[in-house]
Design an enzyme around this catalytic site. Structure first.
Site, mmCIF file in Angstrom:
data_model
loop_
_atom_site.group_PDB
_atom_site.id
_atom_site.type_symbol
_atom_site.label_atom_id
_atom_site.label_comp_id
_atom_site.label_asym_id
_atom_site.label_seq_id
_atom_site.Cartn_x
_atom_site.Cartn_y
_atom_site.Cartn_z
ATOM 1 N N ASP A 43 0.790 -1.438 0.261
ATOM 2 C CA ASP A 43 -0.395 0.039 -0.118
ATOM 3 C C ASP A 43 0.265 1.474 -0.093
ATOM 4 O OD1 ASP A 43 -2.546 -1.737 -0.006
ATOM 5 O OD2 ASP A 43 -2.120 -1.541 2.194
ATOM 6 N N LYS A 46 2.515 2.083 -4.945
ATOM 7 C CA LYS A 46 3.243 1.271 -6.324
ATOM 8 C C LYS A 46 2.484 2.400 -7.584
ATOM 9 C CE LYS A 46 2.902 -2.684 -4.412
ATOM 10 N NZ LYS A 46 2.935 -2.079 -2.709
ATOM 11 N N GLY A 70 -4.228 -4.741 -4.766
ATOM 12 C CA GLY A 70 -5.202 -3.911 -5.514
ATOM 13 C C GLY A 70 -4.284 -2.335 -5.605
ATOM 14 N N HIS A 71 -4.001 -1.720 -6.562
ATOM 15 C CA HIS A 71 -3.703 -0.895 -7.252
ATOM 16 C C HIS A 71 -4.706 0.194 -7.570
ATOM 17 C CE1 HIS A 71 0.172 -1.592 -7.798
ATOM 18 N NE2 HIS A 71 0.449 -3.233 -8.087
ATOM 19 N N ARG A 174 1.675 -30.371 -6.281
ATOM 20 C CA ARG A 174 1.456 -30.046 -7.387
ATOM 21 C C ARG A 174 -0.213 -30.993 -8.001
ATOM 22 N NH1 ARG A 174 6.967 -32.950 -6.549
ATOM 23 N NH2 ARG A 174 6.226 -32.831 -4.704
ATOM 24 N N GLN A 252 2.098 -6.457 -3.631
ATOM 25 C CA GLN A 252 2.262 -6.577 -2.463
ATOM 26 C C GLN A 252 3.835 -5.932 -1.940
ATOM 27 O OE1 GLN A 252 1.182 -10.187 -3.806
ATOM 28 N NE2 GLN A 252 -1.082 -8.984 -2.986
ATOM 29 N N VAL A 327 -7.511 -1.572 0.125
ATOM 30 C CA VAL A 327 -8.618 -1.440 -1.261
ATOM 31 C C VAL A 327 -9.239 -3.233 -1.431
ATOM 32 C CG1 VAL A 327 -8.675 -1.266 -3.308
ATOM 33 C CG2 VAL A 327 -7.181 0.555 -2.639
ATOM 34 N N GLY A 330 -10.677 -3.135 3.037
ATOM 35 C CA GLY A 330 -10.964 -1.858 3.630
ATOM 36 C C GLY A 330 -10.842 -2.162 4.944
ATOM 37 N N LEU A 360 3.849 12.556 0.603
ATOM 38 C CA LEU A 360 4.525 13.756 1.402
ATOM 39 C C LEU A 360 3.889 14.334 1.772
ATOM 40 C CD1 LEU A 360 7.846 13.771 2.314
ATOM 41 C CD2 LEU A 360 7.298 15.555 1.077
HETATM 42 P P1 GTP Z 1 -0.583 -2.703 -3.347
HETATM 43 O O1 GTP Z 1 -0.168 -3.716 -4.464
HETATM 44 O O2 GTP Z 1 -2.418 -3.496 -2.668
HETATM 45 O O3 GTP Z 1 0.619 -3.052 -2.071
HETATM 46 O O4 GTP Z 1 -0.987 -1.208 -3.386
HETATM 47 P P2 GTP Z 1 -0.105 -0.087 -3.527
HETATM 48 O O5 GTP Z 1 0.655 0.393 -3.656
HETATM 49 O O6 GTP Z 1 -0.263 -0.172 -5.327
HETATM 50 O O7 GTP Z 1 -1.657 1.816 -3.329
HETATM 51 P P3 GTP Z 1 -2.049 1.598 -4.324
HETATM 52 O O8 GTP Z 1 -1.423 2.161 -5.577
HETATM 53 O O9 GTP Z 1 -3.174 1.370 -4.306
HETATM 54 O O10 GTP Z 1 -2.654 3.717 -3.462
HETATM 55 C C1 GTP Z 1 -2.651 3.788 -1.621
HETATM 56 C C2 GTP Z 1 -3.795 4.424 -1.697
HETATM 57 O O11 GTP Z 1 -2.513 5.874 -2.065
HETATM 58 C C3 GTP Z 1 -3.896 5.077 -3.350
HETATM 59 O O12 GTP Z 1 -5.458 6.079 -3.270
HETATM 60 C C4 GTP Z 1 -3.418 6.271 -4.459
HETATM 61 O O13 GTP Z 1 -3.739 6.906 -4.932
HETATM 62 C C5 GTP Z 1 -2.787 7.102 -2.846
HETATM 63 N N1 GTP Z 1 -2.183 7.349 -3.113
HETATM 64 C C6 GTP Z 1 -0.840 7.362 -4.219
HETATM 65 N N2 GTP Z 1 0.249 8.420 -4.126
HETATM 66 C C7 GTP Z 1 -0.271 9.477 -2.743
HETATM 67 C C8 GTP Z 1 0.473 10.669 -2.892
HETATM 68 O O14 GTP Z 1 1.660 10.811 -3.179
HETATM 69 N N3 GTP Z 1 -0.352 11.154 -1.954
HETATM 70 C C9 GTP Z 1 -1.318 11.023 -1.743
HETATM 71 N N4 GTP Z 1 -2.103 11.849 -0.383
HETATM 72 N N5 GTP Z 1 -1.941 10.020 -1.890
HETATM 73 C C10 GTP Z 1 -1.438 9.030 -2.552
#
Ligand code: GTP
Length: 453
Positions: A43, A46, A70-71, A174, A252, A327, A330, A360
């Site tokens: 999370d 990525k 979940g991206h 297997r 992950q 994501v 929940g 940040l």
């Molecule tokens: P996994 O593959 O499940 O680990 O998730 P992930 O690493 O892909 O995380 P994801 O892309 O779901 O990002 C998590 C949340 O952070 C999303 O809602 C993004 O929109 C949000 N997000 C990403 N970068 C930033 C940022 O720089 N600032 C803020 N406020 N939100 C961000």
């Protein structure tokens, strides 16, 4: 270009090349396969980094995990969320591959496609390739996941109950079934499927599965998936030879890696860089840049040790500001300060070319920020992260405290325009990790990012 890639693949004899002393342009990391992996407990955001890199990629691949990932990618106010599909699919010119190392729940995959198609995803039919060696996640695996987690009682490991762990277990035992089995001889598939069910029915009678119903379902899915099933090893290695730009999106994260995370609170696949080679069948020497994604603070889902955890109001504040809910599940995520012991360990395993620091902006309201820098166990400094989660629970952390910046960073697009204290925070992390920071995320939107170099 094509000829360089062919040379790199060993098609030209190196010795002969040295002897003739012909000067060819040198391959750089930028010409090779690019990898994005998580550095912490997932999370990290990525999705956004992958999205940026995907704009210049021809092929985007997943190599491990399943729909437990979940991206989130936000494009023009439309929130796309991807679980199994490589998120590169939103780029109309990208081909996407679901690699052999991924475990695929077909009904869920088609559901995900339909959901995103309704939001505007187009022409995916010509761009989606699924490995004929990828294993299938059945209802059986999901049910097993639930039953096994229940039996763990208070030692539950917080699985997403998507059947991912049991599917990898079938793979290792297997008696799993793969895409090539499904699209091949259906009689053989039926026989193997019944064997798989029998195997589990004996050890877990409470599963109560309707075999015939499942088989009927898969008869239809078989026709639906056929056009997308390919020999992805061949496809991808040909793509490399032809000089196509390839991006691998990790799901992950390193601290959830089955080998390197605090076992058993891990996922069932290798989600650090090693999973790229095993999950796609490409040689390590074809890998160029490996980018790590680092959240500016730290989160963890479920039970287990969390040395820098914030159990006070500050933790609640960051949890709310950062919308730290899963994501896929929940679930509310636990919050803590960034942990350099963890990040150094992550770098040791993955060898990052550069990192992205995300979210940040979530720290914008803090008077001071802390960085966990060293661990002590039983009063003695330890060099790296302990293997056991019990030890992780017991470590004491030494922190570095820096002043906060109390200014919104959301609209900043250049590093020099960040408040001085925010710059110092980023530079400190860079210095302690000894890896350059290439991007800084300052908001949810696709455009809310600073490219440092
Ligand atoms: P996994 O593959 O499940 O680990 O998730 P992930 O690493 O892909 O995380 P994801 O892309 O779901 O990002 C998590 C949340 O952070 C999303 O809602 C993004 O929109 C949000 N997000 C990403 N970068 C930033 C940022 O720089 N600032 C803020 N406020 N939100 C961000």
């Amino acid at each position: 270009g094509t000829s360089q890639a062919a040379e790199f693949n060993g098609d030209v004899d190196c010795l002969q090349q040295q002897q003739t002393k012909t000067k060819k342009p040198k391959m750089t990391n930028d010409d090779l396969v690019t990898v994005v992996v998580g550095t912490q407990w997932g999370d990290e955001g990525k999705g956004k980094v992958v999205d940026i890199l995907a704009t210049s990629a021809d092929v985007v691949c997943r190599c491990q995990g399943g729909n437990n990932a979940g991206h989130t990618v936000v494009v023009d106010d439309v929130v796309y969320d991807f679980h199994l599909l490589p998120s590169g699919i939103i780029h109309p010119t990208c081909d996407v591959i679901i690699g052999n190392g991924v475990v695929v729940n077909l009904p869920e995959l088609f559901h995900e496609i339909e959901k995103n198609a309704a939001k505007g995803l187009t022409n995916w039919q010509n761009r989606l390739k699924i490995s004929n060696r990828a294993h299938l996640v059945f209802d059986l695996h999901m049910k097993l996941d639930g039953v096994q987690e229940m039996k763990r009682g208070r030692n539950s490991i917080g699985t997403t109950k998507k059947g991912i762990g049991p599917t990898y277990a079938s793979k290792a035992t297997r008696n799993g079934l793969r895409m090539c089995d499904l699209v091949g001889d259906f009689n053989l598939f039926t026989e193997r499927f019944k064997n798989l069910i029998d195997y589990h029915n004996t050890s877990c009678p409470e599963l109560a599965l309707n075999v015939e119903e499942e088989l009927e379902k898969y008869k239809l899915l078989r026709e639906k998936v056929k056009p997308f099933v390919v020999d992805s090893v061949l496809y991808l290695n040909n793509a490399i030879k032809n000089g196509r730009k390839i991006l691998i999106e990790g799901a992950q994260s390193t601290m959830l890696d089955i080998d390197f995370g605090p076992y058993p609170y891990v996922t069932s696949s290798n989600c650090s860089v090693g999973g790229v080679c095993t999950g796609l069948g490409i040689p390590p020497r074809n890998i160029g840049n490996v980018y790590g994604v680092v959240k500016a603070y730290l989160t963890r889902v479920g039970a287990g040790g969390f040395p820098t955890e914030l159990l006070d109001d500050l933790g609640d504040l960051l949890q709310k500001r950062g919308a730290e809910f899963g994501v896929t599940t929940g679930r509310r995520r636990r919050i803590g300060w960034i942990d350099m012991v963890m990040l150094r360990y992550s770098h040791m395993i993955n060898g990052f070319s550069a990192v992205a620091i995300t979210k940040l902006d979530i720290l914008d309201v803090l008077k001071e920020v802390k960085i966990g820098i060293t661990y002590k166990l039983d009063g003695k400094p330890i060099e790296s992260i302990p293997a056991s989660d019990e030890d992780l629970k017991r470590v004491e952390v030494e922190y570095l405290t820096l002043p906060g910046w109390l200014t919104s960073t959301e609209n900043v697009r250049k590093f020099e325009d960040l408040p001085e204290n925010a710059q110092k925070y980023v530079r400190k992390i860079e210095e302690l990790l000894n890896v350059p920071v290439k991007w800084i995320g300052v908001g949810q939107a696709r455009s809310s990012i600073i490219q440092v170099f």
